[in-house]
Design an enzyme around this catalytic site. Structure first.
Site, short mmCIF file in Angstrom:
data_model
loop_
_atom_site.label_atom_id
_atom_site.label_comp_id
_atom_site.label_asym_id
_atom_site.label_seq_id
_atom_site.Cartn_x
_atom_site.Cartn_y
_atom_site.Cartn_z
N ASP B 9 -37.52 7.57 -29.89
CA ASP B 9 -38.09 6.82 -28.79
C ASP B 9 -37.93 5.34 -29.11
O ASP B 9 -37.86 4.96 -30.29
CB ASP B 9 -39.57 7.19 -28.64
N TYR B 11 -39.70 2.25 -27.22
CA TYR B 11 -40.85 1.34 -27.09
C TYR B 11 -42.09 1.91 -27.75
O TYR B 11 -42.58 2.96 -27.35
CB TYR B 11 -41.07 1.00 -25.61
N ARG B 40 -49.28 -2.23 -21.29
CA ARG B 40 -48.64 -1.00 -21.79
C ARG B 40 -49.19 0.25 -21.06
O ARG B 40 -48.43 1.12 -20.65
CB ARG B 40 -48.87 -0.88 -23.29
N SER B 125 -34.83 6.90 -24.22
CA SER B 125 -35.90 6.01 -23.77
C SER B 125 -36.03 5.99 -22.24
O SER B 125 -35.05 6.18 -21.52
CB SER B 125 -35.61 4.59 -24.27
N ASN B 126 -37.25 5.73 -21.79
CA ASN B 126 -37.49 5.45 -20.38
C ASN B 126 -36.88 4.11 -19.97
O ASN B 126 -36.75 3.83 -18.78
CB ASN B 126 -39.00 5.40 -20.11
#
Lengths: 231, 231
Positions: B9, B11, B40, B125-126
């Site tokens: 991942d 972030y 966040r 990752s998003n």
């Protein structure tokens, strides 16, 4: 005005989820408010993780747990996070209180007015059927709510479209003729995306979500529902 | 040990999302930490609402927005919530910093060790492709990450199974032969449900989520990845 039915979210909208803070404060002095906030956040978190991680099956998510179990898990997480002793009697007391949350003060009057007008009323909630039944009766709302709809049978939580779609199985009206009422911004957004006419009851004076469409109506408490019919 | 690839991942795991707090504190004295936490939280919230509200379409959610846009929206929400002035130059400065987040101190060494062992490395990752590309290069990781995989092309965020499934389009290995590494408990849970071998890097000493299976491994920083290969 073609609204034929008003469908309410339960937790946060009809029932005050933060009212639990007083008991939490008594059991864990100095931590009551923090417990009630994190407990609620984790409860919502878990509904999303479960539904999002497996949304496609006709029989619902294989990771599904009832909202009651999720609520208990979220409480246990919260106590562990704050390094508090999760004494069984404390957990039972908090869960017992959760089953009978305080309704917001104006709610009974609003429901009574809707019934007097002949409007169909319903709840659509992530809550388990037993939780909802206990909450409705202990709040004195049994005769004021026509239908109590839980997502439990389809094993998918709001904001999945299937969850909102459950309303149509009970109430034969077009999406835009149903007024969906929620105090949760995310729920008002999900329902707006789904196509309902929506009212966001912004009890905490928060900004609306910074993505997606705004709800059809916004107000500060549940009496705003009646204004929708009066204009 | 049959692990053939390590997928990270981005972030929170490779890049420190809370490192933004220092700049936020400079721009909004006394509010830096609170801004970075809510920013966040809302960013993650929005990915879930978007994917959950419309998860079924072959072309991904019609409500999809890039992670970059979501990050900006989450920042605007956060500033409004705290009743802070969202001056364009402040927003631009914070977003610019977000594009070049500080990597955690031990990360480069861990990636170098994996490369020396001939292990395939990737990011899932998003994040939008441009964000990831900037973050990887500004952290000096370009030669240490073999594949940078963004969910952007399928318009569905983690923890949807389609998002984790993207790994298979790039890395031809069985699920259990891929070690998925995340500092986000929810991401470690989603990846474990998906079937990857998983490592939760518990940097903040949090309890693990109180639902679902535990990840295969847990550690306090990224060096735990190397222990997995050494035992």
């Amino acid at each position: 005005m073609s609204i034929q039915a008003v469908v309410f979210d339960a937790y946060g909208t009809l029932f005050d989820v933060y009212s639990i803070g007083a008991l939490a404060e008594q059991l864990y002095p100095g931590q009551g408010a923090a417990i009630s906030v994190l407990w609620r956040d984790k409860q919502i978190d878990y509904t999303r993780l479960i539904t999002m991680s497996d949304p496609h099956r006709a029989e619902g998510s294989r990771y599904y747990q009832s909202f009651w179990n999720i609520t208990r898990s979220a409480l246990l997480y919260t106590l562990e996070r704050f390094k508090l002793d999760a004494k069984p009697e404390h957990v039972d007391a908090l869960m017992g209180q959760y089953a009978k949350l305080t309704p917001f003060a104006e709610n009974l009057g609003v429901l009574q007015s809707l019934k007097e007008r002949g409007i169909t009323t319903a709840i659509l909630s992530n809550g388990s059927p037993e939780m909802l039944s206990t909450a409705v009766s202990s709040a004195g709302m049994t005769d004021l709510i026509d239908h109590v709809i839980s997502v439990d049978p389809i094993r998918l939580f709001k904001t999945s479209p299937e969850a909102y779609g459950l309303v149509h199985q009970t109430i034969p009206a077009e999406k835009q003729d149903i007024l969906f009422v929620s105090s949760n911004g995310w729920d008002a957004l999900g329902a707006t995306w789904f196509g309902f006419t929506t009212l966001w009851v912004n009890r905490q004076q928060l900004p609306f979500e910074a993505i997606g469409p705004h709800p059809s109506y916004t107000g500060h408490d549940l009496t705003r529902v009646l204004d929708v019919f009066n204009h």
